[in-house]
Enzyme design. Sequence first.
Site, PDB file in Angstrom:
ATOM      1  N   CYS A  27      42.267  35.936  37.034  1.00 38.40           N
ATOM      2  CA  CYS A  27      41.747  37.214  36.552  1.00 38.40           C
ATOM      3  C   CYS A  27      42.058  38.336  37.533  1.00 38.40           C
ATOM      4  CB  CYS A  27      40.239  37.123  36.361  1.00 38.40           C
ATOM      5  SG  CYS A  27      39.753  35.758  35.310  1.00 38.40           S
ATOM      6  N   CYS A 266      48.153  30.717  46.737  1.00 36.79           N
ATOM      7  CA  CYS A 266      48.841  30.229  45.517  1.00 36.79           C
ATOM      8  C   CYS A 266      50.192  30.913  45.441  1.00 36.79           C
ATOM      9  CB  CYS A 266      48.022  30.562  44.269  1.00 36.79           C
ATOM     10  SG  CYS A 266      48.954  30.290  42.749  1.00 36.79           S
ATOM     11  N   SER A 314      60.105  38.365  33.873  1.00 42.55           N
ATOM     12  CA  SER A 314      59.716  37.465  34.965  1.00 42.55           C
ATOM     13  C   SER A 314      60.906  36.952  35.770  1.00 42.55           C
ATOM     14  CB  SER A 314      58.895  36.304  34.422  1.00 42.55           C
ATOM     15  OG  SER A 314      59.576  35.636  33.391  1.00 42.55           O
ATOM     16  N   ASP A 381      65.148  32.426  35.111  1.00 47.23           N
ATOM     17  CA  ASP A 381      63.723  32.700  34.895  1.00 47.23           C
ATOM     18  C   ASP A 381      62.940  32.142  36.078  1.00 47.23           C
ATOM     19  OD1 ASP A 381      61.493  33.768  33.715  1.00 47.23           O
ATOM     20  OD2 ASP A 381      61.449  32.421  31.995  1.00 47.23           O
ATOM     21  N   ASP A 382      61.669  32.503  36.130  1.00 44.06           N
ATOM     22  CA  ASP A 382      60.870  32.094  37.292  1.00 44.06           C
ATOM     23  C   ASP A 382      60.370  30.660  37.189  1.00 44.06           C
ATOM     24  OD1 ASP A 382      59.038  33.316  35.193  1.00 44.06           O
ATOM     25  OD2 ASP A 382      57.613  32.294  36.501  1.00 44.06           O
ATOM     26  N   CYS A 418      47.166  22.940  37.635  1.00 42.99           N
ATOM     27  CA  CYS A 418      46.574  23.807  38.653  1.00 42.99           C
ATOM     28  C   CYS A 418      45.064  23.794  38.504  1.00 42.99           C
ATOM     29  CB  CYS A 418      47.083  25.234  38.522  1.00 42.99           C
ATOM     30  SG  CYS A 418      46.244  26.304  39.716  1.00 42.99           S
TER      31      CYS A 418
END
Length: 483
Positions: A27, A266, A314, A381-382, A418
């Site tokens: 968030c 992270c 991304s 891409d990531d 995760c």
Amino acid sequence: MQQIISLKGSLDEEQELGIKGIFPEECGLSAAVNIPFASEYAFKCASAQDHRGEKGVGIVSVRKSKFYIEKRRWSVILGLPGVNFKKDLPGKTAIVHNRYATEGDSDSPSNVQPLVFQETSKGSFVLAHNGTMNNVRSIKKDLMKKGVAFQSTTDSEIMAHLITHSNEDTIEKAIISALNQITAAYSLLILTPNKLFAIRDRFGIRPLSIGKLKSGFLVCSENYAFDQYPSSSYLREVEPGEIIVFEKNKDSFESIKYAEPDEHFCIFEGIYFSHPRTTYKEYYNEDFRQELGKQILIENPDLQGDFILPVLDSGKHAAIGLFKKSRIDYKEYFLRKHKTSGDPVSRSFTSATYQERKEVAFKKLHLRKDKIRGKSVVVVDDSIVRSTTMKIACERLRNAGASYITVCISAPPIVSICPNGMAYRTRKQLTAYNRTTEDVRKTIGADRLIYLSLKGLKDVVGKTYKCGICTGCFGGKYPVIPR
Ligand code: 5GP
Ligand code: MG
């Protein structure tokens, strides 16, 4: 010291460990402290962090010990129509929470934060949380046995009840005692009538930064948000294991070290999640991403192609890095449709069904088909999570006549969930879980698939952020194993 254990085992283990039951929350937090019309400032910062959460937005301001509250079950970019910030959200301090859109049953209005506790033995307070609290099931059960009634299903509320149930006599001490019972993962804002506490867990898993305005302070998950105000300046990050205490009308803040820091930032914040113009350790995420792209070439010097195609947005910065190092042409032939208010296009990753995700991913990526026939393309891409995006990208390129498709991913394979706040709930959903790169290549329909190695990622971190990272989702170590 918390033991460092890597999570390896059966899918049943995830169920046993209760991982599925822990709702992931990634968030955005924003606060404006000791600033006239603080709610407007904090809300503008939250809007700049809409990528961190679009499922709910809540704001609480405080004036003369009274909390003023507005919450909506929609994206912060839709604003608060009809709300007069000056009148309805008065006061010189305010906090905002934007809630991440994950799949599942998170839609309850009671889950929209900040959570407000009007009367407790520690006085009134308001709490907003970014991260997912691990190992809290038994704590929650104990609290329920003691008679605690939970108003929401968020893990964040557990922290609040630990505070109210503490035997300590001040809110500061009660907060510290609660923090020491839940190790991770959290960045927190706790607002009382006279103080604001900004907190990071001792692993520093989620970011939180402090900025200065002429009068007062801003605190945001991402320091990019400070740039909404040209006169603002970035001061520093809240450190792992640190509580920053702001007091009403005071132009300085206090720092309390409540736990031994053991940084496990992270790294997915750097790879994908945070805004490219946010810095961590004063290093821009977009520059970090470029370095990841360069590292791909260092690891694969034989890489060839007619041009590099980023999967926007991304994949953009890794693709630019790859272009700079390889000199293979860079072409934005995939164009990204940007989200507009209320447009479901923003939800490809979090749409509930595969069909929905596929449709949204398809709409999101427009391809210049006329440029592709007979070309050897390098798509960047990531990450690959469930591989929806890459399957669509490869299919479109194939249909447009690409002669050879190389896919480069600027992160190692995501092979584990995760527990700390990203939306990877079960390993079963992950294309790379228990599968070889060759298996994944076939699944996405590419001719060649290149992932960045975990060592390569660590090398780049060593040159850029120079910080300790969590690599649990890449098969590395989690700072804390969920129980
Ligand atoms: P896939 O399509 O493979 O399931 O997911 C990969 C794509 O989703 C990538 O383009 C990546 O940028 C994006 N992505 C990766 N992780 C997340 C996440 O946690 N949330 C959202 N919204 N997108 C993600
Ligand atoms: Mg993407």
